[in-house]
Design an enzyme around this catalytic site. Structure first.
Site, PDB file in Angstrom:
ATOM      1  N   CYS A 161      -1.348  -0.835   7.681  1.00  0.00           N
ATOM      2  CA  CYS A 161      -0.631   0.429   7.510  1.00  0.00           C
ATOM      3  C   CYS A 161      -0.637   1.239   8.799  1.00  0.00           C
ATOM      4  O   CYS A 161       0.298   1.984   9.077  1.00  0.00           O
ATOM      5  CB  CYS A 161      -1.258   1.242   6.378  1.00  0.00           C
TER       6      CYS A 161
ATOM      7  N   CYS B 217      -5.360   1.307   6.080  1.00  0.00           N
ATOM      8  CA  CYS B 217      -5.956   0.043   6.554  1.00  0.00           C
ATOM      9  C   CYS B 217      -5.391  -0.300   7.928  1.00  0.00           C
ATOM     10  O   CYS B 217      -4.285   0.102   8.272  1.00  0.00           O
ATOM     11  CB  CYS B 217      -5.673  -1.078   5.567  1.00  0.00           C
TER      12      CYS B 217
ATOM     13  N   GLU C 240       0.951   3.950   1.844  1.00  0.00           N
ATOM     14  CA  GLU C 240       1.500   4.439   3.125  1.00  0.00           C
ATOM     15  C   GLU C 240       2.772   3.672   3.473  1.00  0.00           C
ATOM     16  O   GLU C 240       3.769   4.265   3.907  1.00  0.00           O
ATOM     17  CB  GLU C 240       0.483   4.255   4.266  1.00  0.00           C
TER      18      GLU C 240
ATOM     19  N   HIS D 110       0.837  -1.201   0.000  1.00  0.00           N
ATOM     20  CA  HIS D 110       0.000   0.000   0.000  1.00  0.00           C
ATOM     21  C   HIS D 110       0.872   1.251   0.000  1.00  0.00           C
ATOM     22  O   HIS D 110       2.036   1.229   0.422  1.00  0.00           O
ATOM     23  CB  HIS D 110      -0.903   0.020   1.239  1.00  0.00           C
TER      24      HIS D 110
END
Ligand SMILES: NC(=O)c1ccc[n+]([C@@H]2O[C@H](COP(=O)([O-])OP(=O)(O)OC[C@H]3O[C@@H](n4cnc5c(N)ncnc54)[C@H](OP(=O)(O)O)[C@@H]3O)[C@@H](O)[C@H]2O)c1
Length: 354
Positions: free
Chosen positions: A88, A79, A56, A54
């Protein structure tokens, strides 16, 4: 949200937009790690190709120790669950981020739940911005999680005298290609597939590999492999959606989705649900006049792109069997939100008011 926050979130959305269509069934999110005192960018990332890692996680890894004391701007709520990647939220806490500004909340119960509270209880200031450009960037993901179907954009090319123009050329062609590259699937009706027997590839130089899943919507006659889209080896994926009883003759590489019928055609609502179940977030439909009218009447189009050529066609099928196509669009509750003037055509986008 401060004016600086607004600017950083705007920048994050601009950064992520060209990557739409590359993150599989995960949202195409961007994350910026910013030094709040100097207002400078430390690191940035978009969710990786295929959807993982992801945004982040990538941005924080790239910021390294500099992430401590930073502000993290995330277009979508980070998430907090263990899926195919670690949460994350944990990475944000571990990195020593002091403030998190989120563009739009994630309706996915797995991602949402207590994620923001978890950040707050770690002493991180959290701002949920309700930033409209972030919501627009994630329209596909938000639709999928709330309605179980993709966000639907339809693009239709008409002449100055409201007749169907096909295939698109010039500026219209370029606009369509860009929309194709950013979609997770393109859908056309069988009549159109038969008429032009095209490949539906993205024709922008260097971007052919961004050609998404091509979906043919079968009519009463069904579909067979004589169509280029179905039978010809192209290197691009194809699916056929057909009403349960019509014949479909396709190679094994073509996915066949069966849906219930309605008035002799596949039920369009079921069609969208079937595509939603495949995790498709953004669907581009390039309808002919009949499919456009059926979709508008069923209220299934979220964004209608009408490309109006500056030339009259003088003959050819009318874009709408009843009056002007813009009237059909208005009757479906869509309003004009964007107007672009190109050399040979104007482009209008109509969307559902918030
Ligand atoms: N200018 C543009 O942007 C553009 C884009 C696409 C097409 N076109 C032109 O439009 C013409 C074809 O138009 P069209 O209206 O016949 O075809 P269309 O809009 O492509 O859609 C109708 C096709 O989809 C099938 N279909 C399946 N489910 C349907 C449903 N629920 N509602 C309506 N149709 C459904 C129809 O089956 P049945 O045959 O069984 O009814 C038919 O094959 C071609 O000349 C093409 O060049 C122009």
């Amino acid at each position: 949200m401060s004016p600086e926050d607004q600017r950083w979130l705007d920048a994050a959305v601009r950064y992520a937009t060209p990557f739409l269509g590359t993150t599989g069934d995960n949202p195409c999110a961007a994350a910026l790690v910013v030094d709040p005192s100097r207002q400078t960018l430390i690191a940035r990332a978009v969710t990786a190709r295929g959807g993982r890692p992801h945004a982040e996680a990538i941005a924080l890894a790239s910021a390294g120790l500099e992430a401590a004391g930073s502000t993290l701007y995330a277009t979508l709520q980070p998430c907090h669950h263990w899926g195919r990647t670690p949460p994350c939220v944990d990475a944000i806490v571990r990195a020593g981020v002091m403030r998190v500004v989120v563009g739009v909340a994630d309706p996915d119960p797995l991602a949402a739940a207590t994620g923001l509270e978890q950040l707050q209880s770690a002493g991180i200031e959290v701002v949920l911005a309700e930033h409209a450009p972030s919501a627009a960037l994630h329209a596909g993901h938000l639709h999928l999680r709330t309605d179980g179907r993709p966000h639907v954009t339809a693009m239709l090319v008409v002449s100055a005298d409201d007749r169907i123009v096909s295939p698109a050329a010039g500026a219209a062609r370029a606009v369509l290609d860009l929309q194709r590259a950013r979609a997770d699937a393109i859908l056309i009706g069988a009549a159109m597939a038969r008429h032009h027997n095209q490949q539906l590839a993205v024709a922008i130089p260097g971007l052919a590999a961004r050609t998404p899943l091509r979906v043919v919507l079968a009519g009463a006659q069904g579909i067979d492999r004589s169509l280029n889209l179905v039978g010809r080896l192209s290197g691009y994926r194809t699916a056929v959606i057909a009403e349960s009883r019509v014949p479909v003759d396709a190679p094994a590489s073509v996915e066949v989705l069966r849906v219930a019928g309605l008035n002799g055609h596949p039920d369009l609502r079921e069609v969208l649900t079937a595509l939603g179940k495949k995790g498709l977030q953004n669907l581009l439909i390039e309808p002919g006049p009949r499919l456009a009218a059926a979709l508008l009447q069923a209220g299934l189009i979220d964004c209608f792109g009408l490309i109006v050529s500056k030339d009259a066609a003088n003959d050819g099928p009318p874009a709408a069997s009843t009056g002007k196509v813009a009237k059909l669009i208005a009757a479906a509750g869509l309003v004009e939100t964007e107007h672009q003037n190109h050399d040979t055509a104007t482009l209008k986008f109509y969307r559902r008011p918030a």
